[in-house]
Motif scaffolding. Structure first.
Motif, PDB file in Angstrom:
ATOM      1  N   THR A  41       0.673  -1.556   0.213  1.00  0.00           N
ATOM      2  CA  THR A  41      -0.080  -0.091   0.401  1.00  0.00           C
ATOM      3  C   THR A  41       0.632   1.487  -0.077  1.00  0.00           C
ATOM      4  O   THR A  41       1.744   1.316   0.094  1.00  0.00           O
ATOM      5  CB  THR A  41      -1.334  -0.112   1.489  1.00  0.00           C
ATOM      6  OG1 THR A  41      -1.897   0.967   0.638  1.00  0.00           O
ATOM      7  CG2 THR A  41       0.237   0.153   2.283  1.00  0.00           C
ATOM      8  N   PRO A  43       2.361   4.050   1.183  1.00  0.00           N
ATOM      9  CA  PRO A  43       3.165   5.026   2.309  1.00  0.00           C
ATOM     10  C   PRO A  43       2.756   6.175   2.515  1.00  0.00           C
ATOM     11  O   PRO A  43       2.216   6.111   1.701  1.00  0.00           O
ATOM     12  CB  PRO A  43       4.616   5.023   2.014  1.00  0.00           C
ATOM     13  CG  PRO A  43       4.841   4.268   0.678  1.00  0.00           C
ATOM     14  CD  PRO A  43       4.053   4.319  -0.166  1.00  0.00           C
ATOM     15  N   GLU A  44       2.131   6.225   3.930  1.00  0.00           N
ATOM     16  CA  GLU A  44       1.707   7.838   4.565  1.00  0.00           C
ATOM     17  C   GLU A  44       2.078   9.009   4.105  1.00  0.00           C
ATOM     18  O   GLU A  44       3.562   9.239   3.793  1.00  0.00           O
ATOM     19  CB  GLU A  44       1.813   7.824   6.200  1.00  0.00           C
ATOM     20  CG  GLU A  44       0.485   8.849   6.660  1.00  0.00           C
ATOM     21  CD  GLU A  44       1.009   9.334   8.457  1.00  0.00           C
ATOM     22  OE1 GLU A  44       0.147   9.781   8.443  1.00  0.00           O
ATOM     23  OE2 GLU A  44       1.594   8.213   8.519  1.00  0.00           O
ATOM     24  N   GLY A  45       1.153   9.855   3.222  1.00  0.00           N
ATOM     25  CA  GLY A  45       1.328  11.362   2.671  1.00  0.00           C
ATOM     26  C   GLY A  45       2.370  10.598   1.452  1.00  0.00           C
ATOM     27  O   GLY A  45       2.280  12.058   0.971  1.00  0.00           O
ATOM     28  N   ASP A  80       6.517   0.773   3.702  1.00  0.00           N
ATOM     29  CA  ASP A  80       7.373   2.276   3.411  1.00  0.00           C
ATOM     30  C   ASP A  80       8.893   1.873   2.493  1.00  0.00           C
ATOM     31  O   ASP A  80       8.767   2.368   1.338  1.00  0.00           O
ATOM     32  CB  ASP A  80       7.170   2.235   4.148  1.00  0.00           C
ATOM     33  CG  ASP A  80       5.873   2.876   4.804  1.00  0.00           C
ATOM     34  OD1 ASP A  80       5.126   2.027   4.488  1.00  0.00           O
ATOM     35  OD2 ASP A  80       5.722   4.130   5.300  1.00  0.00           O
ATOM     36  N   SER A 177      -4.904   1.713  -1.550  1.00  0.00           N
ATOM     37  CA  SER A 177      -5.485   1.531  -0.418  1.00  0.00           C
ATOM     38  C   SER A 177      -5.763   0.861   0.922  1.00  0.00           C
ATOM     39  O   SER A 177      -5.954   1.059   1.574  1.00  0.00           O
ATOM     40  CB  SER A 177      -6.349   2.516  -0.047  1.00  0.00           C
ATOM     41  OG  SER A 177      -7.704   2.384  -0.695  1.00  0.00           O
TER      42      SER A 177
END
Length: 211
Positions: A41, A43-45, A80, A177
């Motif tokens: 998925t 990575p955040e941001g 990530d 997502s």
């Protein structure tokens, strides 16, 4: 990816499907079970990461990766660092400096750079495209598919997904997502989201296999 035009894409690598257009019938079980396909998925941001995540999922499925990246106790690369390495290594997303997503040509380049035999099919009829996807799944190969999430008549809102199962009337895929959750659609809904007003990009699928 999102936008209103042809994105300035080079469609010369898109292939036509040679098919009768009739649904395929399989009399035996698939060669491999893809129900446990491991996916990744964003990575955040990180925006517009569906391309790198799809590439990462296919490479990991074919046991291609980097030894220097950290792994979990099951041997899967940590999400990530892995996706950031994919983005660096495959130079994606690339469209308009990465603001729109990853082009099919860059997806192909990444898969081929990893030593896989990859093809992009686009502009074909939905039934022929479904037949191709079914054939690949039967051989144990998940398929990268370009999906339009935009409402009919609105600008395209595109995302790369990895389809790993078609059973009865249901298509299952992995999304950026929700890497380890299944996105399920009816075949009718899936087909409608593959087909686009931009015919050259409609029904875009990317296959990959080891030579």
């Amino acid at each position: 990816m999102s936008g209103k035009t042809n994105f300035g894409l080079d469609f010369s690598e898109a292939k036509s499907i040679v098919s009768t257009g009739k649904p395929l019938e399989f009399t035996t079980n698939p060669k491999f079970d893809l129900s446990t396909l491991y996916a990744f998925t964003a990575p955040e941001g990180v925006q517009r990461a569906s391309g790198p995540c799809a590439l990462g999922t296919i490479l990991h499925h074919h046991e291609i990766g980097w030894n220097h990246l950290p792994k979990d106790r099951h041997g899967h690369p940590l999400n990530d660092p892995y996706i950031h390495e994919i983005m660096r290594w495959a130079e994606c997303p690339d469209l308009l400096g990465g603001s729109m997503g990853t082009s099919p040509a860059t997806m192909l380049k990444g898969l081929k750079k990893a030593g896989l035999v990859a093809n992009w099919y686009a502009g074909n009829k939905p039934q022929a495209t479904l037949n191709l996807i079914r054939s690949e799944l039967f051989e144990g190969r998940p398929v990268i598919v370009l999906i339009n999430h935009g409402p009919e008549g609105e600008p395209l809102l595109l995302e790369w997904e990895v389809v790993f199962n078609i059973e009865n009337d249901t298509v299952s895929s992995k999304q950026t997502s929700m890497a380890q959750r299944h996105k399920k659609r009816s075949i009718a809904e899936f087909t409608a989201q593959m087909a686009m007003n931009l015919q050259q990009l409609s029904c875009s699928v990317i296959t990959a296999r080891k030579d």
